[in-house]
Design an enzyme around this catalytic site. Structure first.
Site, PDB file in Angstrom:
ATOM      1  N   SER A  98       0.820  -1.213   0.000  1.00  0.00           N
ATOM      2  CA  SER A  98       0.000   0.000   0.000  1.00  0.00           C
ATOM      3  C   SER A  98       0.853   1.262   0.000  1.00  0.00           C
ATOM      4  O   SER A  98       2.013   1.259   0.431  1.00  0.00           O
ATOM      5  CB  SER A  98      -0.911   0.019   1.231  1.00  0.00           C
ATOM      6  OG  SER A  98      -1.743  -1.105   1.255  1.00  0.00           O
TER       7      SER A  98
HETATM    8  N1  SAH Z   1      -0.374  -5.318   3.974  1.00  0.00           N
HETATM    9  C1  SAH Z   1       0.398  -5.599   2.778  1.00  0.00           C
HETATM   10  C2  SAH Z   1      -0.312  -5.263   1.489  1.00  0.00           C
HETATM   11  C3  SAH Z   1      -1.478  -6.101   1.295  1.00  0.00           C
HETATM   12  S1  SAH Z   1      -1.986  -6.466  -0.333  1.00  0.00           S
HETATM   13  C4  SAH Z   1       1.736  -4.930   2.776  1.00  0.00           C
HETATM   14  O1  SAH Z   1       2.040  -4.167   3.703  1.00  0.00           O
HETATM   15  O2  SAH Z   1       2.513  -5.188   1.852  1.00  0.00           O
HETATM   16  C5  SAH Z   1      -3.242  -7.593   0.210  1.00  0.00           C
HETATM   17  C6  SAH Z   1      -2.736  -8.964   0.541  1.00  0.00           C
HETATM   18  O3  SAH Z   1      -3.841  -9.709   1.034  1.00  0.00           O
HETATM   19  C7  SAH Z   1      -2.205  -9.716  -0.665  1.00  0.00           C
HETATM   20  O4  SAH Z   1      -0.902 -10.161  -0.427  1.00  0.00           O
HETATM   21  C8  SAH Z   1      -3.179 -10.884  -0.807  1.00  0.00           C
HETATM   22  O5  SAH Z   1      -2.578 -12.065  -1.271  1.00  0.00           O
HETATM   23  C9  SAH Z   1      -3.683 -11.042   0.612  1.00  0.00           C
HETATM   24  N2  SAH Z   1      -4.954 -11.743   0.767  1.00  0.00           N
HETATM   25  C10 SAH Z   1      -6.041 -11.721  -0.055  1.00  0.00           C
HETATM   26  N3  SAH Z   1      -7.024 -12.496   0.446  1.00  0.00           N
HETATM   27  C11 SAH Z   1      -6.554 -13.007   1.615  1.00  0.00           C
HETATM   28  C12 SAH Z   1      -7.107 -13.902   2.606  1.00  0.00           C
HETATM   29  N4  SAH Z   1      -8.324 -14.428   2.503  1.00  0.00           N
HETATM   30  N5  SAH Z   1      -6.334 -14.201   3.676  1.00  0.00           N
HETATM   31  C13 SAH Z   1      -5.085 -13.698   3.820  1.00  0.00           C
HETATM   32  N6  SAH Z   1      -4.514 -12.880   2.907  1.00  0.00           N
HETATM   33  C14 SAH Z   1      -5.241 -12.530   1.825  1.00  0.00           C
END
Ligand code: SAH
Length: 248
Positions: A98
C-alpha cells in the site's frame, strides 16, 4: 624439501591474492552500502513529513514507526528507488504494497499502544506488519499466497521483528488460537465484514477494513460491550480483493 619450497610460496601467494580480493570487495561494498542507507533514510524522513504528517497523521507512535521501518527492503529490488514515493507498488503475484499514507492512516485509526495484540489479514510484503510490530506487543498476520507468506516471514525475521508472527492461510477465519485481539486490520477487501474477525475482536477494540467489490470504502469499527459495532467515518479506497481458500 622440493615440495615445501614450491607449494608454500604458491599457497602463500594465493592467500595474499584472496586477502587482497576480500579487502577490495570490502572497500567497495562498505561506503556504497552506507551511502545507499543514507539515501533511503533521507527519503524516508521526507516521506514522513510530506506525505504523512502534512496530511494530518499526528500519533507520535505512528510517525516514529513510519520513520523506522525500512520500506525499501519490502519492495522488489528493481523498485527500491521508488519505495518512498507517494503510491502503492507491485510486489508480485498480482498484489501490492500500500501507499505509505494509507499504511499510516490505517495504523493510526487502530488506536493501539505498546501493550496491544493485533491481527492483520493480508501480510503481502510484510511492511504493514512491521509498522504494527514497531508499536504493538504482538502482531499476528495471515497471508493466503504461500510464497508471499514465506518471503515476508523470512524478511521480518532477518530485520529482527520477533514479535510479528506470519501464518500461511486464509485470513477470513482469523487466528482463533490467539484471540481476542485488541485491534484487527484487514488489507484486502471482502464484500462484507467477516463475522469471525468481529468475534475475535476484543470489546473496545477497533477494526479497520476495506469493504466492497467495485466501490470500496474503508470502515473504522469499534466493538461495543454488547458485541455490536459502532462505525466511524468511511473513506473511498482501492485494495486488492480478499480471496478465499476452499476448505479453510
Ligand atoms: N499489507 C500488505 C499489502 C497487502 S496487499 C503490505 O504491507 O505489503 C493484500 C494482501 O492480502 C495480498 O498479499 C493478498 O494475497 C492477501 N490476501 C487476499 N485475500 C486473503 C485472505 N483471505 N487471507 C489472507 N490474505 C489474503
Amino acid at each position: 624439501m622440493s615440495v615445501m619450497t614450491t607449494t608454500l610460496p604458491i599457497a602463500a601467494g594465493l592467500a595474499v591474492l584472496l586477502w587482497g580480493a576480500a579487502c577490495a570487495a570490502g572497500w567497495e561494498a562498505g561506503p556504497d552500502a552506507a551511502q545507499t542507507d543514507d539515501v533511503h533514510a533521507a527519503r524516508r524522513a521526507r516521506m514522513v513529513e510530506t506525505q504523512i504528517r502534512a496530511r494530518g497523521v499526528r500519533d507520535p507512535r505512528v510517525l516514529a514507526a513510519m520513520a523506522a521501518v525500512p520500506r525499501h527492503q519490502f519492495v522488489p529490488d528493481d523498485r527500491r528507488d521508488e519505495a518512498y514515493g507517494d503510491f502503492p507498488l507491485p510486489i508480485g503475484f498480482s498484489q501490492t504494497i500500500s501507499q505509505p499514507y494509507i499504511v499510516a492512516f490505517m495504523t493510526e485509526a487502530l488506536g493501539i499502544g505498546p501493550g496491544a495484540k493485533v491481527l492483520e489479514i493480508g501480510t503481502g510484503s510484510g511492511y504493514q506488519a512491521a509498522v504494527l510490530g514497531e508499536i504493538a506487543a504482538e502482531v499476528y498476520t495471515i497471508e493466503i499466497v504461500s510464497p508471499l507468506a514465506a518471503q515476508a516471514a523470512a524478511l521480518l525475521e532477518e530485520l529482527g521483528y520477533a514479535n510479528v508472527h506470519v501464518r500461511d492461510g486464509d485470513g477470513y477465519a482469523g487466528w482463533p488460537e490467539h484471540a481476542p485481539f485488541d485491534a484487527v486490520m484487514v488489507t484486502a477487501a471482502p464484500d462484507h465484514v467477516p463475522q469471525p474477525l468481529v468475534d475475535q475482536l476484543a470489546v473496545g477494540g477497533r477494526m479497520v477494513i476495506p469493504v466492497g467489490v467495485v466501490d470500496q470504502e474503508l470502515r473504522i469499527l469499534t466493538k461495543l460491550p454488547d458485541g455490536q459495532l459502532r462505525e466511524g467515518e468511511r473513506l473511498p479506497v482501492r485494495f486488492v480483493p480478499l480471496t478465499r481458500r476452499p476448505g479453510e
